[in-house]
Write an enzyme that holds these catalytic residues in place. Structure first.
Site, mmCIF file in Angstrom:
data_model
loop_
_atom_site.group_PDB
_atom_site.id
_atom_site.type_symbol
_atom_site.label_atom_id
_atom_site.label_comp_id
_atom_site.label_asym_id
_atom_site.label_seq_id
_atom_site.Cartn_x
_atom_site.Cartn_y
_atom_site.Cartn_z
ATOM 1 N N SER A 1 61.221 41.608 56.628
ATOM 2 C CA SER A 1 61.820 41.881 57.935
ATOM 3 C C SER A 1 62.265 43.337 57.964
ATOM 4 O O SER A 1 62.741 43.861 56.942
ATOM 5 C CB SER A 1 63.047 40.984 58.140
ATOM 6 O OG SER A 1 63.825 41.473 59.214
ATOM 7 N N GLN B 1 59.233 32.827 68.962
ATOM 8 C CA GLN B 1 58.602 33.880 69.774
ATOM 9 C C GLN B 1 57.106 33.607 69.929
ATOM 10 O O GLN B 1 56.543 33.723 71.025
ATOM 11 C CB GLN B 1 58.826 35.229 69.101
ATOM 12 C CG GLN B 1 57.991 36.359 69.670
ATOM 13 C CD GLN B 1 58.360 37.706 69.094
ATOM 14 O OE1 GLN B 1 59.363 38.283 69.496
ATOM 15 N NE2 GLN B 1 57.568 38.233 68.170
ATOM 16 N N HIS C 1 53.941 43.453 58.728
ATOM 17 C CA HIS C 1 53.171 44.094 59.797
ATOM 18 C C HIS C 1 51.779 44.471 59.297
ATOM 19 O O HIS C 1 50.792 44.337 60.018
ATOM 20 C CB HIS C 1 53.865 45.376 60.286
ATOM 21 C CG HIS C 1 55.214 45.143 60.897
ATOM 22 N ND1 HIS C 1 56.378 45.518 60.289
ATOM 23 C CD2 HIS C 1 55.574 44.577 62.074
ATOM 24 C CE1 HIS C 1 57.405 45.210 61.057
ATOM 25 N NE2 HIS C 1 56.954 44.637 62.149
HETATM 26 O O1 PAF Z 1 58.429 40.687 67.074
HETATM 27 C C1 PAF Z 1 58.726 41.836 67.470
HETATM 28 O O2 PAF Z 1 58.790 42.804 66.707
HETATM 29 C C2 PAF Z 1 59.052 42.049 68.932
HETATM 30 O O3 PAF Z 1 59.736 40.972 69.460
HETATM 31 C C3 PAF Z 1 57.808 42.376 69.783
HETATM 32 C C4 PAF Z 1 56.845 41.205 69.823
HETATM 33 C C5 PAF Z 1 57.118 43.604 69.218
HETATM 34 C C6 PAF Z 1 58.228 42.680 71.222
HETATM 35 O O4 PAF Z 1 59.096 43.779 71.272
#
Ligand code: PAF
Length: 282
Positions: A185, A153, A37
């Site tokens: 993760s 995603q 992140h």
């Molecule tokens: O990747 C994630 O952590 C989630 O799927 C997201 C994009 C924040 C949506 O809740």
């Protein structure tokens, strides 16, 4: 850095910035933040005048109730980490704020969302699209940042942005790995020491398969990965698929695409881990 809980307050802050011509980056997260992140936040801080990091464990994307309950929630630690990265706002709404009434919208991006995670987690991508579209509408970012670990995603969000014509750029950022190769993760915190050791066989196998792929067919590479995970202690393969990185459809031959990616999901104990590797890049 300001922590905001309501869309109304967030909009007021961002409208004020936009009226001064400032750009806004959005990093959507479910919290329990880690170096993966941080890499998204750093990129957004470098690219934009202001960065909003949303921290929201989105119930509509969990098809397994116990997975939702067990999802780590560490808002205080997340805020410390984000402050150190110069994030401008943390948007940490309640479920009632994001879903004042049930979201009945249905998103379909077939065939992107019918394979892999879409096949094993019915409704998951519908929930992801519901929350990400709400975040896009609340924040109206110039750019939004997503990790390539969630490869499918990212492809679906890109498709949603195209279809809904959101005026923003989706920025995909590379997977961040621990020094020993394990893909970062939030779920890694749930691994015991022994499970974490077992989990290393996922990235090791993927890296080995990249060398193997250079001299073998797609189906031989597929089998090599399946056999290696089956032989590894404490791992249970859910799926491994070698796909075209744009269409996400399985390929039969390396020559079928200039962009080939192997996507894997493995249970390590009861922790579901995903990872991927690029065999050919555009
Ligand atoms: O990747 C994630 O952590 C989630 O799927 C997201 C994009 C924040 C949506 O809740």
């Amino acid at each position: 850095m300001k922590v905001i809980e309501t869309i109304k307050e967030l909009r007021a802050e961002l409208d004020a910035l936009r009226s001064l011509g400032k750009t806004v980056g959005l990093v959507p997260t479910m919290g329990a933040l880690h170096a993966g992140h941080v890499s998204l936040v750093r990129r957004s801080v470098a690219d934009n005048d202001a960065t909003v990091v949303s921290v929201f464990v989105n119930p509509t994307q969990f098809n397994d109730k116990s997975d939702l309950e067990k999802y780590p929630r560490t808002l205080e630690a997340d805020c410390h980490l984000l402050e150190a990265q110069d994030a401008t706002f943390v948007f940490a709404p309640s479920v009632a704020e994001m879903y004042p009434e049930p979201d009945t919208r249905s998103f379909s991006f077939a065939p992107l969302d019918t394979v892999m995670e879409g096949a094993f987690r019915p409704g998951h991508f519908n929930g992801v699209c519901q929350i990400v579209s709400k975040l896009f509408e609340a924040v109206r970012p110039d750019r939004a940042y997503f990790g390539e670990k969630d490869f499918q995603q990212l492809a679906i969000i890109r498709a949603m942005v195209r279809r809904c014509k959101y005026p923003l750029e989706v920025v995909g950022c590379p997977i961040v790995r621990e020094d020993d190769g394990l893909a970062m993760s939030s779920r890694n915190t749930r691994l015991s020491a022994a499970e974490r050791e077992n989990a290393l066989n996922i990235s090791r196998t993927l890296y080995k398969s990249r060398n193997f792929a250079a001299a073998h067919t797609v189906s031989e590479t597929q089998k090599m990965v399946e056999d290696a995970i089956a032989a590894a202690p404490g791992l249970r393969l859910e799926y491994f698929q070698i796909v075209d990185g744009n269409t996400l459809q399985p390929i039969a031959n390396w020559a079928d695409t200039p962009y080939a990616v192997g996507c894997i999901t493995v249970f390590c104990g009861d922790v579901r881990l995903i990872d991927n590797i690029k065999y050919k890049e555009e």
